[in-house]
Design an enzyme around this catalytic site. Structure first.
Site, PDB file in Angstrom:
ATOM      1  N   ILE A  60      12.829  -9.466 -42.825  1.00  0.00           N
ATOM      2  CA  ILE A  60      13.399  -8.884 -41.599  1.00  0.00           C
ATOM      3  C   ILE A  60      12.782  -7.518 -41.318  1.00  0.00           C
ATOM      4  O   ILE A  60      12.476  -7.180 -40.178  1.00  0.00           O
ATOM      5  CB  ILE A  60      14.938  -8.775 -41.707  1.00  0.00           C
ATOM      6  N   GLY A  88       9.272  -6.883 -39.335  1.00  0.00           N
ATOM      7  CA  GLY A  88       9.196  -6.777 -37.881  1.00  0.00           C
ATOM      8  C   GLY A  88      10.197  -5.808 -37.288  1.00  0.00           C
ATOM      9  O   GLY A  88      10.192  -5.557 -36.098  1.00  0.00           O
ATOM     10  N   HIS A  89      11.069  -5.270 -38.116  1.00  0.00           N
ATOM     11  CA  HIS A  89      12.153  -4.418 -37.616  1.00  0.00           C
ATOM     12  C   HIS A  89      12.230  -3.154 -38.456  1.00  0.00           C
ATOM     13  O   HIS A  89      13.176  -3.015 -39.235  1.00  0.00           O
ATOM     14  CB  HIS A  89      13.470  -5.174 -37.664  1.00  0.00           C
ATOM     15  N   PHE A  90      11.428  -2.288 -38.445  1.00  0.00           N
ATOM     16  CA  PHE A  90      10.232  -2.060 -37.659  1.00  0.00           C
ATOM     17  C   PHE A  90       9.108  -1.698 -38.619  1.00  0.00           C
ATOM     18  O   PHE A  90       9.362  -0.987 -39.591  1.00  0.00           O
ATOM     19  CB  PHE A  90      10.455  -0.932 -36.656  1.00  0.00           C
ATOM     20  N   LEU A  93      14.504  -0.799 -40.467  1.00  0.00           N
ATOM     21  CA  LEU A  93      15.913  -0.565 -40.145  1.00  0.00           C
ATOM     22  C   LEU A  93      16.691  -1.874 -40.214  1.00  0.00           C
ATOM     23  O   LEU A  93      16.188  -2.917 -39.816  1.00  0.00           O
ATOM     24  CB  LEU A  93      16.055   0.007 -38.731  1.00  0.00           C
TER      25      LEU A  93
END
Length: 156
Positions: free
Chosen positions: A34, A37-39, A44
């Site tokens: 996760i 891509g976040h971020f 986060l």
């Protein structure tokens, strides 16, 4: 937390059925796809997963209040507010209490804190029905044992 299984609660710290309150704890994993891509470069915890963690804490509270006779399902999220970032490795303390109980539904208020500081809060509505099948009930019983659900809360 086991993000890939959507099991966001690690342990129940306190369940008070008289006051209709629960406190749980969860540690955000230090690594997860996760965060890729976040971020990138600034990982986060997604806000939707923080809301889900509050919903799961509230769900455990409702399961205890209903003595595991009915299963709560998320129906609505109201007034959700993100008040700060949550990063990998942080330990979340999630508190929830019942605002209202009706016929077939309940409303809770929940908040996530890290180190005593509020990071998000929401008002959450649930519908609840008898367990749809024995498999789901068995799964929830196993999860309850894993996170330390207090069995004395189920006694009448």
């Amino acid at each position: 937390m086991q993000l890939d299984y959507f099991q966001l609660i690690d342990r129940i710290l306190d369940l008070n059925t008289e006051e209709k309150r629960i406190t749980v704890e969860a540690q955000v994993p230090t690594t997860s796809t996760i965060f890729e891509g976040h971020f990138p470069g600034h990982p986060l915890m997604p806000g939707v997963l923080l809301i889900e963690s509050m919903a799961q804490a509230s769900g455990w509270l409702l399961l205890g209040l209903m003595k595991f006779e009915r299963m709560p399902f998320l129906a609505a999220v109201k007034e959700a507010k993100m008040r700060g970032f949550v990063t990998p490795g942080e330990v979340l303390t999630i508190e929830a209490h019942v605002l209202h109980e009706g016929s077939g539904y309940a409303i809770t208020e929940a908040k996530v804190k890290v180190g005593g500081k509020l990071r998000c809060n929401a008002t959450i509505m649930f519908s609840h029905i008898p367990f749809p099948n024995a498999d789901m009930r068995g799964h929830m019983d196993a999860m309850a044992k894993r996170i330390g659900f207090p069995q004395q809360a189920l006694q009448r």
